[in-house]
Design a protein around this motif. Structure first.
Motif, PDB file in Angstrom:
ATOM      1  N   PRO A  40       0.737  -1.265  -0.133  1.00 17.12           N
ATOM      2  CA  PRO A  40       0.036  -0.084  -0.023  1.00 17.12           C
ATOM      3  C   PRO A  40       0.857   1.143   0.107  1.00 17.12           C
ATOM      4  O   PRO A  40       1.991   1.295   0.685  1.00 17.12           O
ATOM      5  CB  PRO A  40      -0.864  -0.323   1.338  1.00 17.12           C
ATOM      6  N   THR A  41       0.535   2.248  -0.748  1.00 12.42           N
ATOM      7  CA  THR A  41       1.075   3.523  -0.848  1.00 12.42           C
ATOM      8  C   THR A  41       0.655   4.410   0.375  1.00 12.42           C
ATOM      9  O   THR A  41      -0.770   4.077   0.587  1.00 12.42           O
ATOM     10  CB  THR A  41       0.961   3.964  -2.262  1.00 12.42           C
ATOM     11  N   LEU A  42       1.450   5.453   0.754  1.00 13.41           N
ATOM     12  CA  LEU A  42       0.982   6.378   1.672  1.00 13.41           C
ATOM     13  C   LEU A  42      -0.322   7.220   1.322  1.00 13.41           C
ATOM     14  O   LEU A  42      -1.398   7.212   2.343  1.00 13.41           O
ATOM     15  CB  LEU A  42       2.096   7.229   2.247  1.00 13.41           C
ATOM     16  N   THR A  43      -0.314   7.760   0.162  1.00 19.44           N
ATOM     17  CA  THR A  43      -1.153   8.652  -0.153  1.00 19.44           C
ATOM     18  C   THR A  43      -2.484   7.884  -0.093  1.00 19.44           C
ATOM     19  O   THR A  43      -3.725   8.258   0.251  1.00 19.44           O
ATOM     20  CB  THR A  43      -1.027   9.233  -1.535  1.00 19.44           C
ATOM     21  N   THR A  44      -2.682   7.013  -1.060  1.00 19.42           N
ATOM     22  CA  THR A  44      -3.934   6.356  -1.151  1.00 19.42           C
ATOM     23  C   THR A  44      -4.437   5.567   0.006  1.00 19.42           C
ATOM     24  O   THR A  44      -5.621   5.230   0.132  1.00 19.42           O
ATOM     25  CB  THR A  44      -3.774   5.101  -2.223  1.00 19.42           C
ATOM     26  N   SER A  45      -3.429   5.238   0.867  1.00 19.51           N
ATOM     27  CA  SER A  45      -4.063   4.386   2.199  1.00 19.51           C
ATOM     28  C   SER A  45      -4.569   5.599   3.017  1.00 19.51           C
ATOM     29  O   SER A  45      -5.572   5.121   3.687  1.00 19.51           O
ATOM     30  CB  SER A  45      -2.617   4.035   2.907  1.00 19.51           C
ATOM     31  N   VAL A  46      -3.927   6.649   3.078  1.00 17.09           N
ATOM     32  CA  VAL A  46      -4.564   7.665   4.135  1.00 17.09           C
ATOM     33  C   VAL A  46      -5.905   8.046   3.477  1.00 17.09           C
ATOM     34  O   VAL A  46      -7.019   8.250   3.972  1.00 17.09           O
ATOM     35  CB  VAL A  46      -3.715   8.857   4.191  1.00 17.09           C
ATOM     36  N   LEU A  47      -6.087   8.292   2.155  1.00 16.14           N
ATOM     37  CA  LEU A  47      -7.374   8.812   1.406  1.00 16.14           C
ATOM     38  C   LEU A  47      -8.288   7.821   1.352  1.00 16.14           C
ATOM     39  O   LEU A  47      -9.556   7.933   1.966  1.00 16.14           O
ATOM     40  CB  LEU A  47      -6.694   9.087  -0.018  1.00 16.14           C
ATOM     41  N   GLY A  48      -7.785   6.496   1.316  1.00 12.10           N
ATOM     42  CA  GLY A  48      -8.733   5.369   1.248  1.00 12.10           C
ATOM     43  C   GLY A  48      -9.686   4.989   2.645  1.00 12.10           C
ATOM     44  O   GLY A  48     -10.595   5.107   2.779  1.00 12.10           O
ATOM     45  N   THR A  49      -8.567   4.952   3.530  1.00  6.95           N
ATOM     46  CA  THR A  49      -8.881   4.823   4.874  1.00  6.95           C
ATOM     47  C   THR A  49      -9.855   5.710   5.407  1.00  6.95           C
ATOM     48  O   THR A  49     -10.854   5.904   5.994  1.00  6.95           O
ATOM     49  CB  THR A  49      -7.838   4.338   5.844  1.00  6.95           C
ATOM     50  N   GLY A  50      -9.366   7.071   5.074  1.00  2.00           N
ATOM     51  CA  GLY A  50      -9.750   8.431   5.555  1.00  2.00           C
ATOM     52  C   GLY A  50     -11.356   8.431   5.077  1.00  2.00           C
ATOM     53  O   GLY A  50     -12.463   8.692   5.809  1.00  2.00           O
ATOM     54  N   VAL A  51     -11.704   8.405   3.699  1.00  2.00           N
ATOM     55  CA  VAL A  51     -13.175   8.240   3.257  1.00  2.00           C
ATOM     56  C   VAL A  51     -13.989   7.086   3.915  1.00  2.00           C
ATOM     57  O   VAL A  51     -15.065   7.447   4.050  1.00  2.00           O
ATOM     58  CB  VAL A  51     -13.052   8.384   1.833  1.00  2.00           C
ATOM     59  N   ALA A  52     -13.119   5.908   4.146  1.00  2.00           N
ATOM     60  CA  ALA A  52     -14.054   4.915   4.653  1.00  2.00           C
ATOM     61  C   ALA A  52     -14.585   5.145   5.785  1.00  2.00           C
ATOM     62  O   ALA A  52     -15.571   4.951   6.309  1.00  2.00           O
ATOM     63  CB  ALA A  52     -13.219   3.495   4.493  1.00  2.00           C
ATOM     64  N   LEU A  53     -13.629   5.740   6.755  1.00  2.00           N
ATOM     65  CA  LEU A  53     -14.058   5.832   8.148  1.00  2.00           C
ATOM     66  C   LEU A  53     -15.127   7.237   8.241  1.00  2.00           C
ATOM     67  O   LEU A  53     -16.014   7.109   9.018  1.00  2.00           O
ATOM     68  CB  LEU A  53     -12.536   6.527   9.121  1.00  2.00           C
ATOM     69  N   VAL A  54     -15.087   8.054   7.269  1.00  2.00           N
ATOM     70  CA  VAL A  54     -16.022   9.040   6.916  1.00  2.00           C
ATOM     71  C   VAL A  54     -17.400   8.539   6.630  1.00  2.00           C
ATOM     72  O   VAL A  54     -18.444   8.894   7.244  1.00  2.00           O
ATOM     73  CB  VAL A  54     -15.560  10.212   6.057  1.00  2.00           C
ATOM     74  N   GLY A  55     -17.369   7.524   5.812  1.00  2.00           N
ATOM     75  CA  GLY A  55     -18.538   7.070   5.262  1.00  2.00           C
ATOM     76  C   GLY A  55     -19.160   6.051   6.479  1.00  2.00           C
ATOM     77  O   GLY A  55     -20.288   6.304   6.517  1.00  2.00           O
ATOM     78  N   GLY A  56     -18.279   5.393   7.308  1.00  2.00           N
ATOM     79  CA  GLY A  56     -18.875   4.828   8.306  1.00  2.00           C
ATOM     80  C   GLY A  56     -19.586   5.600   9.516  1.00  2.00           C
ATOM     81  O   GLY A  56     -20.597   5.295  10.180  1.00  2.00           O
ATOM     82  N   ILE A  57     -18.821   6.646   9.809  1.00  2.00           N
ATOM     83  CA  ILE A  57     -19.327   7.482  10.716  1.00  2.00           C
ATOM     84  C   ILE A  57     -20.301   8.417  10.723  1.00  2.00           C
ATOM     85  O   ILE A  57     -21.180   8.314  11.503  1.00  2.00           O
ATOM     86  CB  ILE A  57     -17.929   8.472  11.285  1.00  2.00           C
ATOM     87  N   VAL A  58     -20.443   8.671   9.429  1.00  2.00           N
ATOM     88  CA  VAL A  58     -21.425   9.401   9.115  1.00  2.00           C
ATOM     89  C   VAL A  58     -22.806   8.718   8.904  1.00  2.00           C
ATOM     90  O   VAL A  58     -23.989   9.070   9.494  1.00  2.00           O
ATOM     91  CB  VAL A  58     -21.233  10.311   7.614  1.00  2.00           C
ATOM     92  N   THR A  59     -22.628   7.477   8.467  1.00  2.00           N
ATOM     93  CA  THR A  59     -23.851   6.516   8.316  1.00  2.00           C
ATOM     94  C   THR A  59     -24.212   6.194  10.056  1.00  2.00           C
ATOM     95  O   THR A  59     -25.518   6.249  10.004  1.00  2.00           O
ATOM     96  CB  THR A  59     -23.393   5.295   7.724  1.00  2.00           C
ATOM     97  N   TYR A  60     -23.257   5.963  10.781  1.00  2.00           N
ATOM     98  CA  TYR A  60     -23.844   5.762  12.120  1.00  2.00           C
ATOM     99  C   TYR A  60     -24.533   6.977  12.751  1.00  2.00           C
ATOM    100  O   TYR A  60     -25.337   6.738  13.482  1.00  2.00           O
ATOM    101  CB  TYR A  60     -22.368   5.415  13.063  1.00  2.00           C
ATOM    102  N   ALA A  61     -23.729   8.075  12.619  1.00  2.00           N
ATOM    103  CA  ALA A  61     -24.475   9.260  13.133  1.00  2.00           C
ATOM    104  C   ALA A  61     -25.835   9.441  12.814  1.00  2.00           C
ATOM    105  O   ALA A  61     -26.715   9.926  13.475  1.00  2.00           O
ATOM    106  CB  ALA A  61     -23.477  10.357  12.885  1.00  2.00           C
ATOM    107  N   THR A  62     -25.941   9.078  11.700  1.00  2.00           N
ATOM    108  CA  THR A  62     -27.293   9.471  10.626  1.00  2.00           C
ATOM    109  C   THR A  62     -28.342   8.477  11.261  1.00  2.00           C
ATOM    110  O   THR A  62     -29.416   8.630  11.584  1.00  2.00           O
ATOM    111  CB  THR A  62     -27.269   9.192   9.123  1.00  2.00           C
TER     112      THR A  62
END
Length: 664
Positions: free
Chosen positions: A495-517
């Motif tokens: 895994p490359t640093l850039t895509t790992s941070v971006l991919g994991t970041g957007v995944a966490l955002v998707g999960g957290i926003v869904t849970y909050a909703t």
């Protein structure tokens, strides 16, 4: 035994098991389950042995001419490289798990013998596709999988949903197979052979004269078999079949065949920049559209079906940026956790005794009822959402990483446009994937629906399989990206640093926003009387209870939920929810563009045949019949009648002669 002999036995054993199961299913039912499980397990051991011996080194390549054709020869060829060896292991692992699982899931099904035999035949056909070194032999396995899919999806043929789904799956995949076959013949004509090695040699030497046309024809078949846009609509409807069938078809076998085919012939596709761009666009539309549709589905199996379509989009996206290592890495990872997701969903459905519980809005009190499914499905959903350190994180990041390399110019094997398309679509899909995975987990295990009748603890054969598949879902990625490059052309999968941070970041955002909703909307959930679901314009009236046939259980519950106002997907999608829930109405579009014109043409042909052609035929036969009837009436057999007619004729002739003479 030699590696070649072992490789031949890998697809042969399930085939023999299927044949024996069909022959003995009625006369010796006690042998059906051993004949279903043991050959597949033996095939798994042999496939693992072949992979261990091959070791990512020199490919096993052998062939014998199958039959003289007079032109391009067809050869019974075997080609086992690192890709083929590991894919075969995945196929046999999933097939063995499905066969073991099915002994419990379908233990009361009267059609289990034919089901088990078809699963074995399906497994044999996929292994033939994986190991074949000749494209015509590969086509045999390709088509056998299609007919097995037709019968397996339609296993519960008593229900109209199953009958329609099996027919739709068959016709849509055949729609792609027609240009696929034309492309195979065109490719063999240019290369002078159906052998994979000779075709790749011709590509390297520039001997393929029409690469773009051939690749586009082949992509039509790939789109049908691997459920890619625009031929993906059959896959969600295939949920009418038994859940183990869904795990088999949607994880490691039929839907992976198209991806594997492109990976095998990737240098051919690299020869056409246009084909690579088309592949990238197809992947992007598929992964984003299916993720949006998954976020709107209420049926848990349809969520997983759309998820499969999206994850296959990641694989085709990796191929579009010319990295088959990342594509097959995700194929292996996805095969494990998606099979686990379907089989865990089957445990949930089996616990309630009816497919009605597949509607997540009706689920309730399941966490303590099915603890094995709860924990293993949690692992699989984390892998699906690409959360580290689960396997899906490493394989998905491999796809995003190679797309980044194309964008930054580190590789010239694919157009930069394809890299941008795959990278951006992959990040958006990562966000949506985490959102619908979180939504599924919340609605399935933390929902407040009515409690279903308890149908007892699940058989050990079902729950044990879940834990077996949980191991690679959790641990495969952690070491695979270090080991697999030796098997996959040496391409780096770290895994490359850039895509790992971006991919994991957007995944966490998707999960957290869904849970909050979900937390925000839970307080507004309301119970409604039975029938409100069907009456509601977005109600899930199409849910079938096909799998109640297997368990002979009563229908679930005496109350139902309306489309759940606590469903976070409804709020997150907003106005997109209705079209996304209907698959963006693609079936309606295809009906208007293709089905209705074909039916209208068929009705016109029927009208012309009945009213014009048949009228002409009837008239052509009626005239001689009328003349014959007239002549027949004159032949009375009475001598007096004949003499009278002769005299009358004589008089008429005499009068006519007199008139002529007078006129003269």
């Amino acid at each position: 035994m030699t590696t070649t002999t072992l490789a031949v036995l890998v697809p042969l054993l399930p085939f023999l098991g299927a044949l024996a199961g069909l022959l003995l299913g009625r006369t010796a039912p006690g042998f059906v389950r051993p004949l279903a499980v043991l050959p597949t397990l033996a095939s798994l051991v042999l496939a693992a042995t072949v992979a261990w011996r091959q070791g990512g080194g020199q490919a096993v390549d052998t062939a014998t001419e199958l039959t003289p054709t007079g032109s391009v020869p067809v050869e019974l060829a075997l080609y086992v490289d690192g890709f083929a060896a590991l894919t075969a292991v995945l196929v046999t692992v999933v097939a063995a798990c499905v066969q073991i699982y099915s002994t419990g899931y379908l233990r009361d099904d009267p059609r289990y013998p034919s089901y088990a035999a078809l699963v074995s035949l399906f497994t044999s056909a996929m292994l033939l596709v994986v190991y074949s070194g000749d494209l015509m032999v590969l086509l045999v396995g390709w088509e056998v999988m299609g007919i097995c899919s037709y019968f397996l999806v339609g296993h519960y043929w008593e229900t109209p949903e199953a009958r329609a789904a099996s027919l739709k799956a068959f016709l849509v995949t055949k729609l792609g197979d027609v240009p696929f076959l034309i492309g195979l013949f065109a490719l063999a004509t240019d290369a002078g052979s159906f052998r994979v090695t000779r075709i790749l040699g011709a590509v390297a030497d520039g001997g393929i004269e029409h690469p773009t046309l051939i690749c586009l024809l082949l992509l039509a078949g790939v789109a049908g078999k691997s459920a890619q846009f625009p031929l993906h609509t059959w896959l969600p409807d295939a949920m009418a079949g038994p859940t183990p069938v869904s795990a088999l078809i949607h994880a490691a076998t039929m839907v992976a065949a198209g991806v594997y085919f492109v990976a095998r012939l990737l240098p051919l596709f690299e020869a056409s920049q246009a084909a690579m761009t088309v592949l990238a666009v197809m992947a992007a539309v598929t992964m984003t559209g299916s993720a949006l549709a998954a976020l709107a589905q209420d049926d848990i199996k349809r969520v997983l079906a759309y998820s499969t379509i999206g994850q296959l989009g990641y694989m085709t996206g990796a191929l579009a940026v010319a990295d088959r290592g990342a594509a097959v890495f995700h194929l292996l990872s996805h095969g494990a956790f998606k099979a686990l997701l379907f089989l865990a969903a089957g445990v949930i459905i089996h616990a309630a005794g009816t497919n009605s519980l597949a509607a997540m809005s009706r689920m309730g009190h399941l966490r303590d009822r099915v603890p094995d499914a709860y924990w293993t499905m949690t692992v699989a959903l984390l892998a699906l959402a690409a959360i580290p350190p689960f396997s899906g994180f490493f394989s998905k990041e491999a796809v995003l990483g190679v797309a980044e390399h194309v964008v930054t110019g580190h590789t010239e094997h694919a157009p930069a446009a394809a890299g941008w398309i795959v990278l951006l679509a992959g990040l958006v899909t990562a966000l949506l994937t985490a959102a619908y995975a979180t939504r599924l987990w919340l609605l399935a295990f933390r929902g407040e629906g009515p409690e279903a009748p308890d149908h007892g603890r699940q058989p050990l054969t079902m729950t044990a399989v879940l834990w077996v598949l949980a191991v690679p879902s959790l641990a495969l990625g952690g070491f695979a990206f270090r080991v697999l490059p030796d098997w996959f052309d040496g391409h780096d999968l770290t895994p490359t640093l850039t895509t790992s941070v971006l991919g994991t970041g957007v995944a966490l955002v998707g999960g957290i926003v869904t849970y909050a909703t979900w937390r925000h909307t839970t307080a507004h959930a309301a119970r409604v009387p039975l029938g409100a679901v069907a009456a509601h314009p977005e109600g899930d009236a199409g849910l079938v209870e096909a799998e109640a046939i297997a368990s002979h259980a009563p229908a679930y519950g005496d109350i139902a939920y309306a489309p759940d106002p606590s469903d976070p997907g409804r709020l997150l999608l907003g106005p997109l929810h209705r079209p996304a829930a209907a698959g963006f109405h693609l079936d309606a579009v295809y009906t208007a563009l293709f089905v209705r014109p074909v039916r209208a043409g068929a009705n016109l042909v029927r009208f012309l045949d009945r009213e014009v052609v048949e009228t002409y035929v009837r008239g052509a036969g009626a005239l001689p019949r009328w003349l014959g009837a007239a002549v027949r009436r004159a032949q009375t057999g009475n001598v007096q009648t004949y003499v009278s007619a002769l005299l009358a004729g004589t008089v008429v002739l005499a009068v006519a002669a007199v008139l002529v003479a007078t006129g003269a």
